[in-house]
Scaffold this active site. Structure first.
Site, PDB file in Angstrom:
ATOM      1  N   VAL A  89      37.807  28.250 -10.719  1.00  0.00           N
ATOM      2  CA  VAL A  89      39.020  28.078  -9.841  1.00  0.00           C
ATOM      3  C   VAL A  89      39.171  29.258  -8.901  1.00  0.00           C
ATOM      4  O   VAL A  89      39.233  30.314  -9.217  1.00  0.00           O
ATOM      5  CB  VAL A  89      40.162  28.277 -11.014  1.00  0.00           C
ATOM      6  CG1 VAL A  89      41.521  27.501 -10.332  1.00  0.00           C
ATOM      7  CG2 VAL A  89      40.288  27.232 -12.054  1.00  0.00           C
ATOM      8  N   GLU A  90      38.940  28.729  -7.607  1.00  0.00           N
ATOM      9  CA  GLU A  90      39.027  29.565  -6.591  1.00  0.00           C
ATOM     10  C   GLU A  90      40.396  29.723  -5.895  1.00  0.00           C
ATOM     11  O   GLU A  90      40.648  28.845  -5.304  1.00  0.00           O
ATOM     12  CB  GLU A  90      37.850  29.491  -5.728  1.00  0.00           C
ATOM     13  CG  GLU A  90      36.597  29.254  -6.366  1.00  0.00           C
ATOM     14  CD  GLU A  90      35.377  29.535  -5.298  1.00  0.00           C
ATOM     15  OE1 GLU A  90      35.476  30.547  -4.684  1.00  0.00           O
ATOM     16  OE2 GLU A  90      34.578  28.878  -5.429  1.00  0.00           O
ATOM     17  N   GLY A  91      41.115  30.989  -5.845  1.00  0.00           N
ATOM     18  CA  GLY A  91      42.302  31.147  -5.062  1.00  0.00           C
ATOM     19  C   GLY A  91      43.167  31.019  -6.283  1.00  0.00           C
ATOM     20  O   GLY A  91      44.064  30.069  -6.450  1.00  0.00           O
TER      21      GLY A  91
END
Length: 499
Positions: A89-91
């Site tokens: 999960v990026e951000g």
């Protein structure tokens, strides 16, 4: 010189709008049109959910493989389920909430781990063994960060249309990385880690304006969380699907509106509807179709459109990039690599840029598994896909023996090499925004053609290449269709190229 191109752009924009208006003026006045969704990855499932919420429930989802989730897919390796596609999960932990994060962390409670890259300076390995001096590497990291900061300031001055865009490499050259960008082994691997490890393509092809700063991190925060749950990251897609598709008590989808192993080969469209044909000679008819195939697939002849898509649409598809990001998992009979705080990620500073450069150990995620992950991209990915797994295993062991000359590095016992580029249903892993593509081409990439709509992470204006981009793109594309089918707002505006 620009006037003829501007005129052509305006004519194309008008043609898109008129075609959409004409198609929708002939649409049935019925409240519930029939919609076929091609592809059951994150975007396709997200689009179906949005349509259902709007009361459009006469859906048919055709998926080419035997599972949903697309490029979010787990695979058993050496007794554990690992993610061959999307993993992070990026951000996270920013001012806005990444819409995927609460599903992962709160609703499904998938096991996840914050990735800590703060110790890289201690973990850059020489080609002939041992680590580089930490202070030296830290100075090179700081120099790289200074260059990126300069690039961010330059990016902010460019015209919003993208007409003045340049590549990240051009920006680096402006900042005295002459003539070919970072060129020492340490600078190359740090550069690879900063850009290729994120975008899966090198700075010479990647757009500065569309990636620096990166909206994902500007909007949602700088933290990234690695999903390592035996249920798989794909369970996010199953969770979304289960909100509108019938399931059994075990959570398996039983809804007849989802058809697996249906390879779409032809989409015929007219002012009155669409006809979709699959490889098993099945024929389906509907009022609209949403195509969520990857841009890599759209660049091949897997799906034939009849009539052929207009030139403006084909060019928009062909100008975007489908990158290849390959996560190679390798199992050993014992551990020989350092563990503990700050040791999860380590780099191999080869004189050959991108050659088995970025490594991750799984002390926390998969304890006792004795598994390493090495990431390759782009040309290295394509090269490795075309050789045997035994050859790849031998190359990896040779690199590790060079990195750890004082250790007894055994032969690997198992290897997993995903082949996304060779797979006709994907042709890569995610899109990358290349130099030369501006907002005008992006709008054309997402624009409907009559009753044919398009979605996918590549149609996400700000988050292409990411899971949340795929999710939000599905919603956006469904909304465009809903506006036409239910509200008769069928005009899709493509602005002029230099507006």
């Amino acid at each position: 010189m620009n006037k003829p191109r501007t005129a052509i752009a305006l004519v194309l924009a008008l043609a898109v709008a008129v075609a959409q208006q004409h198609a929708c003026s002939l649409a049935s006045a019925a409240a519930g049109p029939r919609v076929i969704v091609v592809g059951a990855g994150m975007s396709g499932i997200s689009a179906g959910k949005r349509l259902s919420e709007a009361g459009i429930t006469d859906l048919l989802i055709l998926e080419a493989t035997d599972h949903i989730g697309g490029r979010m897919h787990k695979q058993n390796f050496a007794g554990i389920n690992v993610e061959v596609g999307a993993n992070w999960v990026e951000g996270v932990n920013g001012e806005k909430m990444n819409p995927i994060w609460p599903i992962v962390n709160s609703t499904l409670k998938l096991r996840n781990f914050r990735s800590d890259f703060d110790y890289l300076a201690q973990n850059v390995y020489k080609e002939d063994g041992g680590v580089y001096d930490e202070a030296y590497v830290q100075k090179r990291i700081e120099r790289s960060d200074e260059v990126e900061d300069s690039g961010e300031k330059l990016s902010a001055t460019l015209h919003p249309s993208g007409r003045d865009d340049l590549s990240i490499l051009s920006m680096q050259r402006l900042n005295n990385h002459q003539p070919n960008g970072p060129s020492s082994p340490v600078d190359m691997v740090l550069d690879y880690f900063k850009y290729d490890y994120e975008f899966a393509e090198p700075p010479r092809v990647t757009s500065l304006q569309s990636t620096v700063p990166l909206a994902t991190f500007s909007d949602f925060g700088d933290d990234v969380y690695f999903v390592a749950d035996q249920r798989g990251y794909e369970s996010v897609v199953y969770h979304l699907a289960g909100q509108y598709l019938k399931t059994d008590k075990s959570g398996n989808i039983t809804d007849p509106r989802l058809q697996l192993n249906k390879v779409v080969r032809e989409i015929s469209y007219s002012r009155s509807g669409v006809t979709v044909k699959t490889e098993d000679s099945s024929v389906y008819q509907a009022d609209y179709v949403i195509v969520s195939a990857s841009v890599g697939v759209l660049q091949t002849d897997l799906i034939q459109f009849k009539p052929q898509l207009p030139t403006w649409k084909i060019l928009a598809i062909y100008e975007f990039d489908m990158a290849v990001y390959t996560k190679i998992f390798v199992k050993f009979p014992k551990k020989f690599w350092p563990e503990g705080k700050g040791r999860e990620f380590f780099l191999y500073a080869s004189g050959r840029r991108g050659y088995y450069g970025v490594w991750q150990e799984f002390e926390k995620q998969y304890p006792g598994a004795n598994v390493l992950l090495v990431t390759v991209t782009d040309d290295e990915s394509r090269r490795i896909e075309q050789q045997s797994d035994n050859q790849t295993k031998a190359e990896i062991v040779e690199v590790l023996r060079s990195m750890f000359p004082g250790e007894d590095v055994p032969d690997a016992t198992d290897i997993l090499v995903p082949r996304w580029w060779s797979n006709r249903f994907y042709k890569g892993t995610f899109s990358n925004w290349p130099i030369g593509v501006n907002r005008y081409e992006y709008d054309q990439l997402r624009a409907p053609v009559g009753r044919v709509y398009f979605t996918g992470e590549h149609t996400s204006e700000h988050y292409n290449g990411y899971v949340h981009g795929a999710y939000l793109a599905g919603i956006d594309s469904a909304d465009i269709l809903i506006n036409c089918a239910q509200k008769k707002l069928c005009k899709y505006q493509v602005q002029g190229k230099y507006d």
